[in-house]
Design an enzyme around this catalytic site. Structure first.
Site, PDB file in Angstrom:
ATOM      1  N   TYR A   1       7.598  -1.798   0.506  1.00  0.00           N
ATOM      2  CA  TYR A   1       6.380  -1.497   1.255  1.00  0.00           C
ATOM      3  C   TYR A   1       6.232  -2.205   2.593  1.00  0.00           C
ATOM      4  CZ  TYR A   1       5.111   1.065  -2.868  1.00  0.00           C
ATOM      5  OH  TYR A   1       5.117   1.983  -3.894  1.00  0.00           O
TER       6      TYR A   1
ATOM      7  N   PHE B   1      -3.822  -2.809 -10.865  1.00  0.00           N
ATOM      8  CA  PHE B   1      -4.502  -1.525 -10.841  1.00  0.00           C
ATOM      9  C   PHE B   1      -3.505  -0.397 -10.610  1.00  0.00           C
ATOM     10  CE2 PHE B   1      -4.841  -3.716  -6.748  1.00  0.00           C
ATOM     11  CZ  PHE B   1      -4.284  -2.798  -5.865  1.00  0.00           C
TER      12      PHE B   1
END
Length: 409
Positions: A123, A409
């Protein structure tokens, strides 16, 4: 390759989620876990890439509020459920999804995007920097003792069914959020995440247990944990597996840890996601017997540099011009003058000479105060253009407590 990228419709959920499962190994989650994510996922923020009738790419985002230095809660996109089918790798699918998603985040007015990475090497090229770290401890409780503060013996502990006390525990957690950068203000429904306990995931451990700490009849802390019994020829060597532990004061915190250390028929305690400055490290008698290790946790991306830097405060006065590089979100590129202190900040475009040069990835890493700009400069990722500017900015960006993401999450 001809593909179709579109927002997820209700009728496409099974195919979309099935593609995600397959990309992560193909082992289906327990029904209650699937149900939780189906309820929590925001359909209008979920994107699928389709090759004919087959879903070959997924990503979604949760609408979070993230605690930042100074205690503000900032609207933040929690990027999640990112996958590309193994049959379609290296064809630009991920890049196209990241492009669409960050454009949508910007349009929604959220200055930040965050994620936890299954593979952190991915990322950085999209502007995400590692901003928080998590501590893992495997503690030999036959060799390690706790030195507890005054008042610990005044704390009353009792077992409680996790579901029976979850509302009170959520209220206590909410009081803690603004005290530490990186914590998430949990939206309705997210309390179910802390109670998720499918039998298929226990690997021989007990169902989820909970002990609450009380003082004067008021909740002062809680611990959620499981116990995995293990027996050897010499005797019991069970493991206490800590899921969550929160407390409002040092005595309650110590009382909970002392309880976890002293559970019968166990010889070790494991905690998989704690802040790197956890007070536990100051309570233990022998930190070497705690088998500590650290790994990356929350990755932060400044979607709107000006708004993001204005949303937090700074622990020392600063007035610095940053030269920001951002090839993936070019609206951030250029010079920004950041002025601020403990009361607030302003970050505006400027034509003044740059004093510190860095990419948006480094800004994301330093944003929550857990990674210093000086350390990034030491790695050659930040350049000082005015003598003294780096130290000024690095000190100001710091945080008194290490940023920490309590759960994924």
């Amino acid at each position: 390759m001809t593909t179709d990228m579109r927002v997820l419709s209700e009728g496409e959920w099974a195919s979309w989620y099935g593609a995600l499962d397959l990309a992560f190994g193909g082992v289906q989650e327990a029904p209650q876990e699937q149900e939780l994510w189906r309820d929590l996922v925001e359909r209008d923020r979920s994107i699928g890439v389709w090759d004919g009738e087959t879903c070959i790419g997924t990503t979604s985002a949760f609408s979070f509020r993230l605690s930042v230095p100074g205690g503000a809660l900032v609207d933040t996109a929690g990027v999640t459920m990112v996958s590309v089918a193994a049959t379609h790798r290296r064809r630009g699918v991920l890049t196209s999804m990241m492009r669409r998603q960050l454009d949508d985040v910007r349009a929604s007015g959220e200055p930040l995007a965050v994620l936890t990475a299954s593979e952190p090497v991915i990322y950085g090229r999209f502007g995400y920097g590692t901003a928080t770290w998590q501590l893992k401890a495997d503690i030999d409780t036959t060799r390690v003792r706790l030195s507890v503060p005054a008042g610990t013996d005044d704390v009353r502990l009792r077992y409680a069914a996790p579901a029976d006390v979850h509302a009170a525990c959520e209220e206590l957690y909410a009081r803690r959020v603004t005290e530490r950068p990186g914590m998430l203000a949990r939206r309705p429904g997210w309390e179910r995440h802390g109670l998720l306990d499918p039998e298929s995931d226990r690997a021989g451990a007990s169902p989820l247990q909970c002990v609450v700490a009380e003082r004067g009849g008021e909740l002062a802390g809680y611990a959620r944990f499981t116990v995995k019994p293990e027996w050897k020829w010499q005797g019991p060597e069970g493991v206490v597996q800590v899921r969550d532990i929160e407390a409002l004061d040092p005595a309650a915190y110590a009382a909970l840890w002392r309880f976890l250390f002293d559970i019968d028929l166990t010889s070790s305690v494991t905690a998989r996601s704690r802040p790197v400055d956890d007070a536990l490290l100051q309570l233990v008698s022998d930190v070497r017997r705690c088998d500590l290790s650290v790994r990356d946790s929350l990755h932060v991306r400044l979607v709107e540099v000006g708004a993001a830097l204005e949303a937090r405060t700074y622990q020392a006065p600063l007035d610095v011009v940053f030269e920001v590089e951002d090839a993936f979100c070019p609206w951030n590129a250029g010079r920004w003058r950041l002025t601020g202190d403990t009361k607030g900040a302003s970050c505006v475009r400027t034509e003044d000479a740059a004093e510190v040069a860095l990419s948006v990835r480094e800004l994301g890493a330093a944003y929550l105060g857990g990674v210093s700009l000086t350390s990034l400069a030491g790695a050659g990722r930040v350049r000082e253009l005015r003598r003294g500017a780096l130290a000024e900015a690095s000190v100001a960006f710091g945080s008194d407590v290490a940023p920490w993401l309590p759960h994924g999450f």
